[in-house]
Design a protein around this motif. Sequence first.
Motif, PDB file in Angstrom:
ATOM      1  N   ILE A   1      59.382  19.109  71.534  1.00  0.00           N
ATOM      2  CA  ILE A   1      57.877  18.147  71.727  1.00  0.00           C
ATOM      3  C   ILE A   1      56.866  19.993  72.473  1.00  0.00           C
ATOM      4  N   SER A   2      57.222  20.549  73.111  1.00  0.00           N
ATOM      5  CA  SER A   2      56.198  21.778  73.384  1.00  0.00           C
ATOM      6  C   SER A   2      55.534  22.652  71.916  1.00  0.00           C
ATOM      7  N   ALA A   3      57.241  23.142  71.603  1.00  0.00           N
ATOM      8  CA  ALA A   3      56.718  23.827  69.832  1.00  0.00           C
ATOM      9  C   ALA A   3      55.715  22.738  68.879  1.00  0.00           C
ATOM     10  N   HIS A   4      56.092  21.319  68.959  1.00  0.00           N
ATOM     11  CA  HIS A   4      55.391  20.807  68.602  1.00  0.00           C
ATOM     12  C   HIS A   4      53.985  20.511  68.903  1.00  0.00           C
ATOM     13  N   ARG A   5      53.716  20.944  70.315  1.00  0.00           N
ATOM     14  CA  ARG A   5      52.037  21.323  70.472  1.00  0.00           C
ATOM     15  C   ARG A   5      51.752  22.265  70.150  1.00  0.00           C
ATOM     16  N   LYS A   6      52.351  23.534  70.479  1.00  0.00           N
ATOM     17  CA  LYS A   6      51.983  25.164  69.275  1.00  0.00           C
ATOM     18  C   LYS A   6      51.737  24.884  68.227  1.00  0.00           C
ATOM     19  N   MET A   7      52.657  23.894  67.332  1.00  0.00           N
ATOM     20  CA  MET A   7      52.197  23.740  66.028  1.00  0.00           C
ATOM     21  C   MET A   7      50.740  22.701  65.639  1.00  0.00           C
ATOM     22  N   THR A   8      50.977  21.833  66.816  1.00  0.00           N
ATOM     23  CA  THR A   8      49.489  21.532  66.575  1.00  0.00           C
ATOM     24  C   THR A   8      48.441  21.975  66.564  1.00  0.00           C
ATOM     25  N   GLU A   9      48.711  23.123  68.154  1.00  0.00           N
ATOM     26  CA  GLU A   9      47.144  23.449  67.996  1.00  0.00           C
ATOM     27  C   GLU A   9      46.648  24.524  67.466  1.00  0.00           C
ATOM     28  N   LYS A  10      47.314  25.532  66.535  1.00  0.00           N
ATOM     29  CA  LYS A  10      47.768  26.327  65.781  1.00  0.00           C
ATOM     30  C   LYS A  10      46.857  25.570  64.243  1.00  0.00           C
ATOM     31  N   LEU A  11      47.755  24.245  64.307  1.00  0.00           N
ATOM     32  CA  LEU A  11      46.599  23.442  62.728  1.00  0.00           C
ATOM     33  C   LEU A  11      45.641  23.067  62.787  1.00  0.00           C
ATOM     34  N   ASN A  12      45.051  23.229  64.122  1.00  0.00           N
ATOM     35  CA  ASN A  12      43.831  22.666  64.426  1.00  0.00           C
ATOM     36  C   ASN A  12      43.155  24.180  64.907  1.00  0.00           C
ATOM     37  N   THR A  13      42.685  25.087  65.184  1.00  0.00           N
ATOM     38  CA  THR A  13      42.651  26.525  64.964  1.00  0.00           C
ATOM     39  C   THR A  13      42.443  26.300  63.540  1.00  0.00           C
ATOM     40  N   GLU A  14      43.195  26.976  62.371  1.00  0.00           N
ATOM     41  CA  GLU A  14      42.941  26.607  60.755  1.00  0.00           C
ATOM     42  C   GLU A  14      42.006  25.842  59.737  1.00  0.00           C
ATOM     43  N   LEU A  15      42.131  24.846  60.909  1.00  0.00           N
ATOM     44  CA  LEU A  15      41.296  22.935  60.603  1.00  0.00           C
ATOM     45  C   LEU A  15      40.193  23.547  60.721  1.00  0.00           C
ATOM     46  N   LYS A  16      39.841  23.877  61.870  1.00  0.00           N
ATOM     47  CA  LYS A  16      38.271  24.134  62.537  1.00  0.00           C
ATOM     48  C   LYS A  16      38.040  25.876  61.256  1.00  0.00           C
ATOM     49  N   ALA A  17      38.952  26.469  60.899  1.00  0.00           N
ATOM     50  CA  ALA A  17      38.809  27.576  60.584  1.00  0.00           C
ATOM     51  C   ALA A  17      38.179  27.189  59.026  1.00  0.00           C
TER      52      ALA A  17
ATOM     53  N   THR B   1      44.999  18.108  57.046  1.00  0.00           N
ATOM     54  CA  THR B   1      45.174  17.248  58.373  1.00  0.00           C
ATOM     55  C   THR B   1      45.764  16.738  58.330  1.00  0.00           C
ATOM     56  N   TRP B   2      46.330  15.540  56.758  1.00  0.00           N
ATOM     57  CA  TRP B   2      47.574  15.306  57.132  1.00  0.00           C
ATOM     58  C   TRP B   2      48.821  15.795  57.855  1.00  0.00           C
ATOM     59  N   ALA B   3      48.900  17.317  57.639  1.00  0.00           N
ATOM     60  CA  ALA B   3      50.174  17.346  58.556  1.00  0.00           C
ATOM     61  C   ALA B   3      49.823  17.412  60.043  1.00  0.00           C
ATOM     62  N   LEU B   4      48.567  17.688  60.230  1.00  0.00           N
ATOM     63  CA  LEU B   4      48.341  17.628  61.802  1.00  0.00           C
ATOM     64  C   LEU B   4      48.316  15.789  62.418  1.00  0.00           C
ATOM     65  N   LYS B   5      47.936  15.072  61.114  1.00  0.00           N
ATOM     66  CA  LYS B   5      47.801  13.417  61.461  1.00  0.00           C
ATOM     67  C   LYS B   5      50.075  13.385  61.663  1.00  0.00           C
ATOM     68  N   GLU B   6      50.129  14.222  60.910  1.00  0.00           N
ATOM     69  CA  GLU B   6      51.988  13.736  60.822  1.00  0.00           C
ATOM     70  C   GLU B   6      52.696  14.157  62.279  1.00  0.00           C
ATOM     71  N   PHE B   7      51.917  16.068  62.987  1.00  0.00           N
ATOM     72  CA  PHE B   7      52.601  16.169  63.794  1.00  0.00           C
ATOM     73  C   PHE B   7      52.173  15.595  64.575  1.00  0.00           C
ATOM     74  N   THR B   8      50.944  15.079  65.304  1.00  0.00           N
ATOM     75  CA  THR B   8      50.300  13.867  66.525  1.00  0.00           C
ATOM     76  C   THR B   8      50.884  12.768  66.752  1.00  0.00           C
ATOM     77  N   GLN B   9      51.008  12.234  65.246  1.00  0.00           N
ATOM     78  CA  GLN B   9      52.180  10.923  65.299  1.00  0.00           C
ATOM     79  C   GLN B   9      54.059  11.062  66.540  1.00  0.00           C
ATOM     80  N   HIS B  10      54.158  12.336  66.001  1.00  0.00           N
ATOM     81  CA  HIS B  10      55.563  12.377  65.904  1.00  0.00           C
ATOM     82  C   HIS B  10      55.018  13.174  67.553  1.00  0.00           C
ATOM     83  N   THR B  11      54.885  13.636  67.644  1.00  0.00           N
ATOM     84  CA  THR B  11      54.271  14.294  68.711  1.00  0.00           C
ATOM     85  C   THR B  11      54.093  13.041  70.090  1.00  0.00           C
ATOM     86  N   VAL B  12      53.371  12.385  70.283  1.00  0.00           N
ATOM     87  CA  VAL B  12      53.184  11.410  70.705  1.00  0.00           C
ATOM     88  C   VAL B  12      54.305  10.181  70.837  1.00  0.00           C
TER      89      VAL B  12
END
Length: 369
Positions: free
Chosen positions: A302-318, A358-369
């Motif tokens: 779960i912590s690894a998924h959160r880190k990956m989500t944060e990284k994807l959010n940062t890349e998405l903002k950029a 965006t799709w990858a972030l959505k998939e990680f978000t679903q599995h994390t929740v």
Amino acid sequence: MMSSGTESVSISALDKGDNLRQQVLTAFPLCQLTEEDLIQNPQFCKLLATLSQYVDNTGLTTVLKRELEKAERELLTQRQTWLHFESIHRLLQEMIQEHSIRKQHGGGPAEEEKFYETMEQCLVVAQCIRLLENSSTPGQDQCPVLGLSAKQVLSHMPSAQDVWQMKQRLPSELQKHLKKKAFNLLAYYQPEWEKESEGLKCVKLSRLSELLESERRREESLTEKNRENALLLQRQAHSYLTELLGCLQVLQSLVLEYRLKAQKELDKKKIEYFEAKCEIGMQKIRAEMLELQLDTYTRDKISAHRKMTEKLNTELKAVKMEKQMVESKLASFEMFGREFEALAEEYSRLRQEIDTKTWALKEFTQHTV
């Protein structure tokens, strides 16, 4: 005492009837008769039993059977004679064909060439004469084929010396060819015999007809046995079905007489039992699913998924910022037309990359929740 005597008479009559029916079924195997048909038609059964004394199992009378056997023997003699000449003719044609094949790969001695040429010419002439004889009808004036006569065809025969030399050599060549075919047949029947010596092959070849005949007799006996077993099976099936129908009638009477009065209450208890069993099964399935989720998503995962989500959010903002910059540049250069197609393609690529992330972030978000 009288009752016992009556019972013995009835039993003997039944045995006699059974034997009569068995005699009819055995005497007429080609007729599609069953034991039930004979039981329902006893007079017809007696008629067939009487006829069985005068006809065989194929329905032929004794006199007609003798005439048929005589005609079959005559036909067999004629067939054997025809097969004798036809087999020799085909063997000679095979020898000529094999010689033609060998000739294509390389010529042989001159004597051999002369022998096969003479034999082939003789066969052709003989075949033409036979066709002329078959085409002519006795007692009618009919023009022969192509206006030819047998005398004209015979004029194309080889010289008498060549024919005499060919006839002198023909038996030995025919014997060699037959020996070769016999060994090929032996190798086809038993491939492991092909590597044995020629003398042993000849010994086994002399016994081949006996082996084939024994196999043929064995096959015929097995066929006859299968036919008898099929007939026996048919009788047993009929007897079994009769007994089964009687048992079903007895069972039906017992069910109607002793059926349960509390069937409704019993059905209700069964329904409650199955409902409880189903509920227990559902609870087990839920427990297994929860256990599977706990085993799959540990704290580290779960912590690894959160880190990956944060990284994807940062890349998405950029990427979004880069998209805005590209869009502003594209809007400022739209007025220039086709000169900036490269910018439009870059914009399309960035748009596709944003959608993918965006799709990858959505998939990680679903599995994390």
